[in-house]
Every structure is written in structure tokens, then in C-alpha cells.
Design an enzyme around this catalytic site. Structure first.
Site, PDB file in Angstrom:
ATOM      1  N   LYS A 133     -14.193  -7.212  -5.378  1.00  0.00           N
ATOM      2  CA  LYS A 133     -14.482  -7.340  -3.951  1.00  0.00           C
ATOM      3  C   LYS A 133     -15.944  -7.778  -3.834  1.00  0.00           C
ATOM      4  CE  LYS A 133     -10.648  -5.634  -1.797  1.00  0.00           C
ATOM      5  NZ  LYS A 133     -10.048  -4.456  -2.365  1.00  0.00           N
ATOM      6  N   LYS A 176       0.848  -1.202   0.000  1.00  0.00           N
ATOM      7  CA  LYS A 176       0.000   0.000   0.000  1.00  0.00           C
ATOM      8  C   LYS A 176       0.878   1.245   0.000  1.00  0.00           C
ATOM      9  CE  LYS A 176      -3.288  -2.995   0.436  1.00  0.00           C
ATOM     10  NZ  LYS A 176      -4.052  -3.418  -0.731  1.00  0.00           N
TER      11      LYS A 176
HETATM   12 MG    MG Z   1      -6.964  -2.527  -3.608  1.00  0.00          MG
END
Ligand code: MG
Length: 368
Positions: A265, A165
Site C-alpha cells: 500500500k 473480506k
Molecule cells: Mg488487504
């Protein structure tokens, strides 16, 4: 077969340690999970879980799931849960939008359909592929050394795919990416997830400064328009995550050539029924897929494992094991678990996970 009862549990899932996204802009310490059990008049029950990644990651939150289920559950009593497309159409008619509200119900319906057919969900979704699916780590934003240490911790757990990230400031991100990339071992995949933190000029600056690394960037900016702008001025493959909300977004991503990968997702798109449609389009158009949930325990992870298990390699470079990051195990010893850095969908009929009621406690609401 008819639904005769829907029970809803709320469960706090504390993270083992605080987690930072978008260059540290967003901090997460505990997830609010909703677990649903659907009972039928034939004695078969199904389980599902919906768990947004906190309240700031997406337009979704735990209390919203339970409020939405309060609208939907009474309308589903008496319906056949195995008819998943029909169930989804009814939910969309009763409550347009709000896909994240519907995923736990949808997964529970697939669990029932699998148990009723005596097949694992992955077989109902089209059939199991032979290879287990690599799990991608989730490396919280930190100093370069903290991120290298975290990659090593996951490496020791068998992981070979790492989602790092980034998205703080330009100079620091270039440094992070170069150091992480230099640390990449043979057989590993390291990719860089910005969680929409960069403006287009920042994305273009960073991605061009690290043009020599062979990897992809995930969700560099907030919107598809911004990412399309970045695409025209950079050379790396791009993955769309948060900006893939529904099938129409996917059609645009493909027709305008905005990305080579998407991150599906399951909670964000509304469940396995919707995710399956997205999977099929991606398979037909050569878009690779990461299959993840927005959070949750082994129930959520296992629903992802079933869908991912149906995708031939190399079209599915990674799933995610959120269970690794939370301190509560809802079904000890069951479901998809990390085996040498990979998930395999359970062989049991349905989802293949039954939560431990002693861990769940009492449901917050029961609809009959
Ligand atoms: Mg992502």
C-alpha cells in the site's frame, strides 16, 4: 530546479455505500483525502494524494497527514524535487516514522521528475511491462448472498480478481468462503482478506476447514508473529498486507518464509520511493505483489498503476481501483481507469493526471 511552493487541499470522498471490514467490525462511509501540489521555479508542477482508509484501519489519519506536511513543507522549499531518495532522507530526518504523511509529497516529486524527463513515472521506475494489470475488487463483508451479489456486480464491470473480506466468526466464514469459492468462474481469482480479524486459532480452524480451495489468505491475524504461527499449521499461500510497514518487515517475511505474497500500500509504506525498494526485493526473492493504496481518488489509483505496470506477470496479480467506490472524481476522464477489469499506466509524462481545480476548491494551506 527548486521547489518554490507547496499547496495542500483537503477533500472529503464519500463512499457510494457503507463498507465493512474485519467481519463487520469496522465500518467506513467517507474518506478524508489530502491532495498536494508542488510547484517549481521552472514552471513544472507535480501532484500527489494521500488518503488513509478512515481512521480505524491503520495508525494513519487525514488530519495527521496535513499536520505532518506542516512540519515538512517549509524544509522542502528550495530543494530539487527530482532527487527523490534525497528528499525522502530529509523527510525522515526531519520527521522520523509517519511514512503515510510523506507519500503525497513523494508522489508529487515523482510527477515532477517524470514531467521534467518527459517520461511517464512507470518508465522512470524501471520500465513499462506490456500487459495491463488486473484490478481486484473489494468485496465488503456481508451475508454470503450479499457478497455473491457484490462479486457479480464487479464481474459485470469486467473484474476477474476479487478480494473478499471475511473475518467474522468461524462458522460463518467457512460458509462464506465455500459459497464464494463455488461461484468462482474460469479465469477468475478469488482471494480472502481477513484484515487481521482472526486470532490464530480461528485462522487455523477456518483455513484447514477450506483446505481444498486453491487461493490465498490475506493478513489473517494482527501481527507477523501470529501469522507465522498460522503458517506452520496451515497449507494455503499467505499474503501480508497491514503488517508490512517497512523494508525490515519485508526482510523478516522473506527470511522466515511467512508469506508468498505481499500487498504494498503506497500510502502506508511512505510513497513510490519506498514502494519501489520493496518491489525490487520481492522481484529478487519470488514474492508476488498486489499494488494498492489505502484509499483515495484517481490520483492515488494512478500512482499505483505506474508501479504495478513495471512488474512482470505473474508477479503482480492485482491492483485496486478505489475511485470505483467513492462518489467524487477529482480528474474526470484522466488517469488510470477500468478498461475490461484492468489498469494501464497513462502514457503522459509524470503521473498523467491533473486534478480539476473547480472540484478541489481552495487549498487549506500554501507554503512558500
Ligand atoms: Mg488487504
Amino acid at each position: 530546479m527548486k521547489i518554490n511552493c507547496i499547496s495542500v487541499w483537503q477533500l472529503d470522498l464519500p463512499l457510494h455505500k457503507p463498507y465493512y471490514l474485519s467481519g463487520g467490525r469496522l465500518k467506513f462511509e467517507c474518506l478524508d483525502s489530502t491532495i498536494v501540489r508542488i510547484d517549481t521555479d521552472e514552471g513544472i508542477s507535480g501532484w500527489g494524494e494521500g488518503c488513509p482508509w478512515g481512521v480505524t484501519y491503520l495508525p494513519a489519519f487525514g488530519k495527521g497527514i496535513r499536520a505532518g506536511i506542516d512540519e515538512l513543507a517549509p524544509l522542502l522549499i528550495g530543494r530539487d524535487p527530482r532527487l527523490t531518495d534525497s528528499i525522502n532522507r530529509s523527510m525522515d530526518l526531519a520527521l522520523p516514522g509517519h511514512p503515510y504523511v510523506k507519500s503525497a509529497i513523494d508522489i508529487a516529486c515523482w510527477d515532477i521528475a517524470g514531467k521534467s524527463a518527459n517520461l511517464p513515472i512507470c518508465e522512470l521506475l524501471g520500465g513499462r511491462e506490456p500487459d495491463p494489470v488486473p484490478i481486484a475488487s473489494s468485496i465488503s463483508t456481508g451475508s454470503p448472498q450479499e457478497m455473491l451479489d457484490e462479486v457479480q456486480r464487479f464481474r459485470d464491470l469486467g473484474y476477474r480478481v476479487h478480494s473478499c473480506k471475511v473475518g467474522a466468526n468461524v462458522a460463518m466464514d467457512i460458509k462464506r468462503i465455500n459459497l464464494l469459492s463455488d461461484d468462482e468462474r474460469e479465469g477468475e481469482t478469488m482471494f480472502y482478506d481477513v484484515n487481521r480479524a482472526w486470532l490464530p486459532y480461528e485462522a487455523i480452524t477456518v483455513m484447514n476447514a477450506v483446505s481444498g480451495i486453491s487461493s490465498w489468505f490475506e493478513q489473517p491475524c494482527e501481527t507477523l508473529d501470529e501469522i507465522a504461527q498460522v503458517r506452520r499449521q496451515t497449507s494455503h499461500p499467505i499474503c501480508i498486507d497491514e503488517a508490512l510497514r517497512d523494508y525490515n518487515d519485508l526482510v523478516r517475511i522473506q527470511s522466515e518464509g511467512i508469506a508468498e505474497l505481499v500487498n504494498i500500500k503506497i500510502n502506508r509504506v511512505g510513497g513510490l520511493t519506498r514502494a519501489r525498494q520493496i518491489r525490487d526485493f520481492c522481484l529478487q526473492t519470488g514474492i508476488a505483489m498486489l499494488i494498492m493504496d489505502t484509499g483515495g481518488s484517481v490520483l492515488a489509483d494512478t500512482s499505483c498503476a505506474h508501479l504495478a505496470q513495471t512488474i512482470p506477470q505473474p508477479s503482480c496479480p492485482g491492483v485496486w481501483s478505489c475511485q470505483e467506490m467513492v462518489a467524487v472524481d477529482t480528474a474526470p476522464g484522466q488517469g488510470a481507469r477500468n478498461i475490461e477489469g484492468c489498469f494501464s499506466a497513462p502514457e503522459l509524462p509524470g503521473l498523467g493526471v491533473e486534478p480539476d481545480l473547480a472540484i478541489l476548491g481552495d487549498p487549506v494551506v500554501v507554503y512558500r
